[in-house]
Structures are given as C-alpha cells and as structure tokens.
Design an enzyme around this catalytic site. Sequence first.
Site, PDB file in Angstrom:
ATOM      1  N   HIS A 233     -10.146 -12.652   3.094  1.00  0.00           N
ATOM      2  CA  HIS A 233      -9.810 -12.421   1.676  1.00  0.00           C
ATOM      3  C   HIS A 233     -10.103 -13.646   0.812  1.00  0.00           C
ATOM      4  CE1 HIS A 233      -7.679  -8.565   2.436  1.00  0.00           C
ATOM      5  NE2 HIS A 233      -7.386  -9.132   3.593  1.00  0.00           N
TER       6      HIS A 233
ATOM      7  N   TYR B 128       1.235 -15.402   7.530  1.00  0.00           N
ATOM      8  CA  TYR B 128       1.024 -15.740   6.118  1.00  0.00           C
ATOM      9  C   TYR B 128       1.665 -17.074   5.752  1.00  0.00           C
ATOM     10  CZ  TYR B 128      -1.209 -11.271   5.602  1.00  0.00           C
ATOM     11  OH  TYR B 128      -2.083 -10.230   5.744  1.00  0.00           O
TER      12      TYR B 128
ATOM     13  N   ASN C 149      -3.865  -3.193   1.255  1.00  0.00           N
ATOM     14  CA  ASN C 149      -5.308  -2.970   1.174  1.00  0.00           C
ATOM     15  C   ASN C 149      -5.577  -1.689   0.386  1.00  0.00           C
ATOM     16  OD1 ASN C 149      -6.117  -5.203   2.635  1.00  0.00           O
ATOM     17  ND2 ASN C 149      -6.385  -4.106   4.566  1.00  0.00           N
TER      18      ASN C 149
END
Length: 665
Positions: free
Chosen positions: A50, A337, A123
Amino acid sequence: MLTTAQGIPVADDHNSLKAGPRGPTLLEDVILREKIFHFDHERIPERVVHARGLAAHGYFELTDSLEGIKRAKILTEVGVKTPLFARFSTVAGNRGSVDLARDVRGFAVKMYTSEGNWDFVGNNIPVFFIQDAIKFPDLIHAVKEEPDRGFPQAASAHDTFWDWIACSPEAMHMVMWQMSDRTIPRSMRMMQGFGIHSFRLINAEGKSTFVKFHWTPKQGLQSAVWDEAVKINGVDPDFHRRDLYNAIEMGDFPEWELGVQLFTEEEAAGFDFDHLASTKLIPEEVVPLRTIGRMVLDRNPSNVFAETEQVAFCTQNVVPGIDFSDDPLLQGRNFSYLDTQLKRLGSPNFTQLPINAPKCPFATMQRDGHMQMGLQPERVTYTPSLLDPKGPRESHSAGYRSFAAPVEGRKLRERSATFSDHYSQARQFFVSQTKPEQDHIVGALVFELSKVDAPVVRAAMLGHLVNIDPALGERVAAGLGHDAPIVPATAAVPTREDLELSPRLSILASGPPPLNGRKIGLLVTDGADAGSVHGVMAAAKAAGVVVAVIAPRLGGVTLADGSKLAAHHQLAGGPSVLFDTVAIAASADGSAKLAAEAGAVAWVHDAFQHLKVIGHTAAAQPLLDKAGVQADDGVVALEGDAVSYMAAAAKGRIWEREPKVRTVY
Ligand code: HDE
C-alpha cells in the site's frame, strides 16, 4: 523572513560560502550543511504494501443508531459529525507506481471519535487471498517485483505471483475478484470498501453481535476496461489522485454509505461457510446490508507527506463497543500494523503526529522516547498514586472492555476443517457476474497467464480454474492456446454448485452508474457548429458532468459563429481514455484534417473500442469512418440541445459493442 531551522535569518539562499567566487566551498557553511542534511533525510521507508496512496479529510455522520447492539458513541449518536481521514491505495506497487495497475485497492479510514480513534483498514474487495497471517509475507514476496531482476512493478502478471497462487487453493475466491474489473476502478470515488473480517459489536449489557462493515459509494460503481487502464497509466499515471483531488476542489464531495451485516453466533453456525475465514463473504442476499451512516470527503490534505504519508492506520485501533473476532488473519494484522508504523515513522511517538493524534481528550502514562513532542511536566507518571489523586485513572464504566468470549482448546498449528472449501464461493462469484463481466475475468486470466513463462504454473492454474467452473477453465485454456488435457487440482472439498446466485456481487447487474461526477471529452475543430458545442456544455452542466475541451492546439478554436473556444487539452494531452463519454464537434474541413492525424483517429477509435458513447456532428463522419466507428446505440448525432446524446451517455458503456471490437475467449 527565510530562516534556518534554528530561526537564524538567511541572507543568501542561492550561493554557498566559498573561498573566492571561483574557489572551493567551505566546511564552515553551516547554512548549506543544514539545508542539505535535512534534504538527505526527507524520505522515510515507504509502506511495504500500500505504498502508493491518496487521501482526503471528511466526516462520518450516523443516520441510524445501533443503540442496543453497541455501546460506542460513534454508532449510537445520530447526527454527530465525526472527523475522519481516508486513504486509498494500491497494494503491490512502489510509491511512484501507476494508479491504474490491476490491483486490489486499500480503503482505510481513521475516524477521530469522541472515545478515541477507530481505524477501519479495509480493501475494495470483501475477501482476501489467505486465511492465516503467517502466509502474508509469502504472498507479498510473490506479487512484488521479482528480486533477481527488480521487475515487474505494480503487476501480478508474472511467474512468481502465479506460482504462489497455483500452490494456494485458498486464494481462488480472491483471484476471481482480482481478475474482475474491481481491480481497475474508474475512480477511488467509485468503489466499495469492505472491512473483510467479522468484528463484534458489544452492547451495554456485554452482549455480542457479529458485524461486517461495507462502504458503498453514492457515485455508483464503475471500472475502467483493461486496454483503457493500460493507456491511462501512460498518459496520466496520477489519474486517480488527480480525480479525487479535482472532485473535492470543485466541491463535488464524494460520499459513501456505511452499511453493516449483523448476525449472531447462532446464525453464523447455520452459514454454508465459516465466517472466520477471510476468504469467504456473506452474500447480501443471506444477511442484508443495513445502512447506518455516511462518509463525506470534503477537504484535500494540505501536505501529502505530513498527512497521507505519515498517517498510521492500525487495525487494533477500535473504540469501546467494537471488538475483534478470532479470524486468524485479523489477529495477525493486529500485531503487524503497530510494528510497521514503528519502522516507518521511527518512534513510538508517531501517535503524537497531528494526523494520528486523537481529537478527543487523552491521557497516558507513556513518557519520553524519540521525538517526544509533549512537554510532559507531570511528576507522577504512574498509577496508582496518592501524590496525584487528580491524575488520569482507569474507568470501569467508560473504558474499553474485551468481550468475554469463551476460549478453549489444545495449543496447535492447524487449519480448521471449516475453512477448506476453496472453490464454492469462487464459483458463486463467477456465475453471479453478467456476461461482459465473465468475459473480462476470462480475458484477464488469459492476459496474466500469458505473461507466465513456466508451463507448469499455467497448467496448475488451469487445474484450479476447472474446479471453480469447467467452462471458465476451458475458455482460459482456449484463450492461451493450451491444447493439453487439463488436470483438475486436488480439492479438499468438492465445489458446490447449489449456492444461490448473488447479483449483488456484480458491478453491472445494478445498472449503469449515475452520470454526475463523470467527464465528457469534447473534441472540437475550427468552424465547428457552435450550437452543438454549447448544447453539450449546457446539458452537461445540468447533469453535473464536467466537460473538457480538446482541440488540435491548446489555444483553442474559432467556432462557425466566429466565437472563440479555449481548450483544456491539446489533442495528445487529452486522449479519450481520460473521459467517460466523448463528443466530437468537427466542421467538414476540421474532420478531414483530423482524419489524416493518427492521434485523432486513435482518439476516436479508442473511445469506440472502450465502449464509450460517442456524440458527433454530421460533419465529423469522415473522421468516424477513418476510426472504424460502426453505427450502434452509442453513436449518436449531436443536435442543438444534446438530449439524445446525454440520454445515451446515461447508459454508461455500450457492452453489446464489445464482441465487435475484441476477441471474447
Ligand atoms: Fe494490510 N498492511 N496486512 N491488509 N493493509 C499494511 O501497514 C498486513 C490486509 C490494508 O493506507 C501495512 O501501515 C498483514 C487485509 C490497507 O496506510 C502492514 C496482513 C486488508 C493498508 C500490513 C494484511 C489489508 C494496509 C503496511 C495479513 C484488508 C494501507 C503499511 C494478515 C482488510 C493503510 C502499513 C494505509 C497496510 C500488514 C492483510 C488492508 C505491513 C500482516 C486482509 C488498506 O502492517
């Protein structure tokens, strides 16, 4: 006054300090050194996935309360506007890659709620390639550029990707979506967003309801056609970022509805599949969507680095009343993350950056660390404490509480047998598509597998495709010219053919997208009929459609009535791939000249082969003929008020034209 980072005024920003005008530069030049030093450190590691993204500010407004199902204020306080920051991205490409790569799109939204930040990190596709986080590095290594050669960039059409996929039957459902037009969206404004995993909503009594989150664009769903996407990447690699930026600058604020699919543990037990597997979706025909709110994007970032690049989404950022399910992919993401943000942003204080900091009051006992921005004057930096009775304390009533889900079992590395039906929903997706959409999936597979050099990989993929649907496998084999018999892959669970069709999985089944927010490319020449030109412009304005004028020269043209018309693009700078529909206002002389111009002929030919509606003046016919345009419902005469043209344009693309312009395998 221009200063150094220390606030010292700069007298000369154009010449370094030297020993004489032609002499060597002096080490003493602290101004030069500070400037270059800072420049050398301007980049931070790009996201490993990304990396290429675009973003905007906006707000979320709840329209239907989930009171009783959930306690979080953001989902119970109707009418309150919660500020947010949304970032859309491609997955595989590096930061400077093209916008219209065939790729999944990231759809991440950071909502600054009154109870802390809620990050929705989704997404534009409701399923994923894998079922367990431990496989993610392999998937990404396979799809990224091949390490021994450094290419291809932002593309799945290469050996290592398909090699890995061919060995991973769990990916087959996602592959169907990836090969569909979903992965070449016309605009980030025109795609859905999905949280994919099941989450839990917890009410005040501690009762849990499962939920899946969906964002649905008010702009309608629309995709590019493949050949168009390829050409857009050449002429405007920033097509998507320009599109979102311009729409917001024009005041045409994109909007999405937030929908939820709510279901209980007992209902989940009755599904045909295990909802904890991220390779499965719950058809909307099984659990309908309930619309509960809307997101509006109304402000562009003021600095792309400070905001779009430094924003740090973390799946683990949920607010009281939202909790995780046991989906093993989600569980793994909750580690990844936070870890990745530390690497990218370099300090655990990344949460203090303005784009990441909560907008509600907050108080932690976390102190110090690299790039600490707070003064942190407190003496007591711990709990409990008698010295500071007024300091921040935990709250049993308002604080975050995890759902007390029962947990039992042996410690093991094992995939649940309920995860192993890899083909049934892949088939359901394929057979629920309209004919043109099925054709595109076949075409995309033929293209991608034709880029795979290793016959063993192509053959293995055909073995999976026949498991999904025998006709699909045979069509792709025919498209590749693969004559050898196809050996079906070994399936853990045979493909079910009894799953109901789900028209909601199709983009085209819900009809053409609305016209507003779209773009007309208006090709004009000197001497063109002014009535036709102004007719298109007035009708477009009334329909909320933007008109871009394209002329042989940027200076524009003189119309038949002597009026001047400025152009937005010169012919080569404004190819028809940039527009949703086109109109050609040419004089007889202008048409003859353009018919001798390869760029103009390609402009018209592309509009035709990309299935666009073409409005034209009668005098433009020679140009149309040269470009091979054949009469159909989408080739329309421009009369004064452009009514028939706009009515035709409202149909979107002319799908019936497709078999006339390209091979359908
Ligand atoms: Fe991500 N993903 N992901 N992902 N993902 C990242 O975090 C990861 C997955 C998604 O605009 C990274 O900040 C793992 C699914 C989006 O900044 C990283 C797994 C979905 C974004 C990461 C997944 C996503 C990311 C890289 C498998 C859809 C961009 C940079 C378990 C529901 C957010 C970063 C933005 C970004 C890890 C799978 C969506 C490395 C380990 C499934 C939209 O942490």
